[in-house]
Design a protein around this motif. Structure first.
Motif, short mmCIF file in Angstrom:
data_model
loop_
_atom_site.label_atom_id
_atom_site.label_comp_id
_atom_site.label_asym_id
_atom_site.label_seq_id
_atom_site.Cartn_x
_atom_site.Cartn_y
_atom_site.Cartn_z
N VAL A 1 -33.48 -50.45 15.99
CA VAL A 1 -34.33 -49.54 14.69
C VAL A 1 -34.38 -48.44 15.93
N HIS A 2 -32.83 -47.40 15.00
CA HIS A 2 -33.17 -46.20 16.29
C HIS A 2 -32.95 -44.81 15.07
N VAL A 3 -34.72 -44.40 15.13
CA VAL A 3 -34.59 -42.94 14.13
C VAL A 3 -34.69 -42.03 15.46
N TYR A 4 -33.53 -40.67 14.81
CA TYR A 4 -33.07 -39.82 15.63
C TYR A 4 -33.69 -38.57 16.00
N GLY A 5 -33.45 -38.41 16.69
CA GLY A 5 -33.96 -37.07 17.51
C GLY A 5 -33.50 -35.94 17.26
N PRO A 6 -34.03 -34.38 16.98
CA PRO A 6 -33.26 -33.18 16.86
C PRO A 6 -31.89 -33.18 17.60
N HIS A 7 -31.59 -33.48 19.05
CA HIS A 7 -30.60 -33.93 19.65
C HIS A 7 -29.26 -34.35 19.20
N THR B 1 -37.78 -42.60 26.79
CA THR B 1 -36.66 -42.34 26.87
C THR B 1 -36.17 -41.53 26.40
N GLN B 2 -36.76 -41.60 24.58
CA GLN B 2 -35.76 -40.16 23.87
C GLN B 2 -35.54 -38.81 24.56
N LEU B 3 -37.15 -38.89 24.88
CA LEU B 3 -37.56 -36.94 25.75
C LEU B 3 -36.31 -36.79 26.48
N ARG B 4 -36.31 -37.77 27.29
CA ARG B 4 -35.51 -37.59 28.39
C ARG B 4 -34.14 -37.12 28.05
N THR C 1 -43.18 -37.38 18.80
CA THR C 1 -42.15 -37.63 19.72
C THR C 1 -40.88 -37.39 18.93
N PRO C 2 -39.59 -37.59 19.58
CA PRO C 2 -37.74 -37.07 19.74
C PRO C 2 -37.20 -37.61 20.11
N GLY C 3 -37.74 -38.60 18.40
CA GLY C 3 -36.85 -39.98 17.69
C GLY C 3 -37.80 -41.39 17.99
N LEU D 1 -33.51 -35.86 24.56
CA LEU D 1 -33.66 -34.44 24.35
C LEU D 1 -33.52 -33.24 24.97
N ILE D 2 -33.75 -33.84 26.35
CA ILE D 2 -34.21 -32.94 27.21
C ILE D 2 -32.84 -32.47 28.22
N GLU D 3 -31.90 -33.56 28.65
CA GLU D 3 -30.60 -33.70 29.42
C GLU D 3 -29.88 -33.08 28.22
N GLU D 4 -29.69 -32.99 26.44
CA GLU D 4 -28.76 -32.30 25.84
C GLU D 4 -29.21 -31.28 25.34
#
Length: 319
Positions: A236-242, A6-9, A227-229, A11-14
């Protein structure tokens, strides 16, 4: 750490630099056909193929899959650096650089003096000598193309203009079926580690494109290589680069808590903070998002000093 798809999607979309092919996802049957030829593909790459099929991460073109024998066998494949589909190869001319180290830039040329794993050195230059269905006959963009497999390495992305290659290290079985990603320098052919999964490769590329380098501290950098977050069931949510830049700007962390970075939240009003600088950049603290100040270490509640281990355990929060 298992990639959070879900975080990967998200990341790609943003991520504006992540182009996607117009054809859309690849059918499961074609992915299985490709795996019958090159072996099991890592789960996050399989997911990307099923969702997007073809595209790029920054300036690196990502390989797709295609029916066996679907490519123009040698000189007429599309350029990996152009980002265009193989339809542009109908004229019989190469459209650009192959992205392989040592390549002359023309994907169909058999006269390049590159290294042995260069597409120009592959038997694809002599289609008459290849049996039907040989990987060398695959379209250039396909992950099953003969030049992409080099012993225990499988190239899935290339940069243009004789740039670097990115490969799955098939001899290093990773977590949950993922393969580590290694890069191959386009100038000297040296190999270097990039990420722990395909999802991590995309996260690393996104971080670089946003000027985040490898992450705000070593613990987050290590997470992003897998993983991108992460968003866990308990919130608990750890953020990705996006997300990380926008969240820190929104809560004015650089202004009120210089030296700290907001790396996530608990979905209930508390932030998760780590030091950006200093000796202790492993401890995670929990503190109200409106209470951040210069001394989060004193005001906040210590949560863990092993971020990945804590996340694998479900991210339990102190009562």
């Amino acid at each position: 750490m298992r990639p959070d798809l879900t975080q990967l999607r998200d990341l790609i979309e943003e991520s504006p630099g992540f182009g996607r092919g117009p054809a859309g996802g690849v059918p499961e049957a074609l992915i299985r056909e490709a795996e019958a030829r090159v072996g099991p593909l890592p789960p996050s790459y399989r997911w990307w193929l099923a969702e997007y099929g073809h595209g790029r991460a920054g300036d690196a073109d990502i390989a797709t899959v295609a029916p066996a024998g679907s490519g123009e066998s040698s000189g007429s494949s599309g350029s990996s650096g152009s980002g265009e589909s193989s339809e542009s190869s109908e004229s019989g001319e190469s459209s650009g650089s192959s992205g392989s180290s040592g390549s002359s830039g023309s994907s169909g040329s058999s006269g390049s003096s590159g290294s042995g794993d260069d597409p120009a050195d592959d038997p694809a230059g002599d289609p008459a000598g290849d049996p039907a269905g040989d990987p060398a006959d695959e379209m250039y963009e396909a992950v099953t193309a003969g030049w992409r497999r080099d012993c225990e390495r499988l190239c899935f992305a290339v940069e243009p203009d004789c740039g670097g290659q990115f490969r799955f290290a098939l001899d290093r079985a990773g977590e949950d079926g993922e393969y580590p990603v290694v890069g191959r320098d386009g100038a000297d052919g040296c190999e270097y580690p990039v990420a722990e999964s395909f999802a991590g490769f995309l996260a690393v590329r996104a971080a670089l494109s946003r000027g985040l380098r490898d992450g705000p501290n070593p613990a987050i950098a290590r997470l992003w290589r897998s993983t991108p977050g992460v968003l866990l069931d308990n919130g608990v949510h750890v953020y990705g680069p996006h997300l990380i830049q926008e969240r820190n700007e929104t809560f004015e962390v650089p202004r009120y808590a210089p030296g700290w970075v907001l790396v996530g939240d608990d979905s209930g009003g508390d932030g998760l903070f780590m030091r950006r600088h200093g000796r202790d950049r492993t401890t995670l603290y929990r503190l109200g998002l409106g209470a951040a100040g210069e001394d989060i270490g004193a005001a906040g509640e210590p949560v863990t000093d092993d971020l990945l281990g804590w996340l694998r355990a479900g991210g339990p929060l102190p009562g």
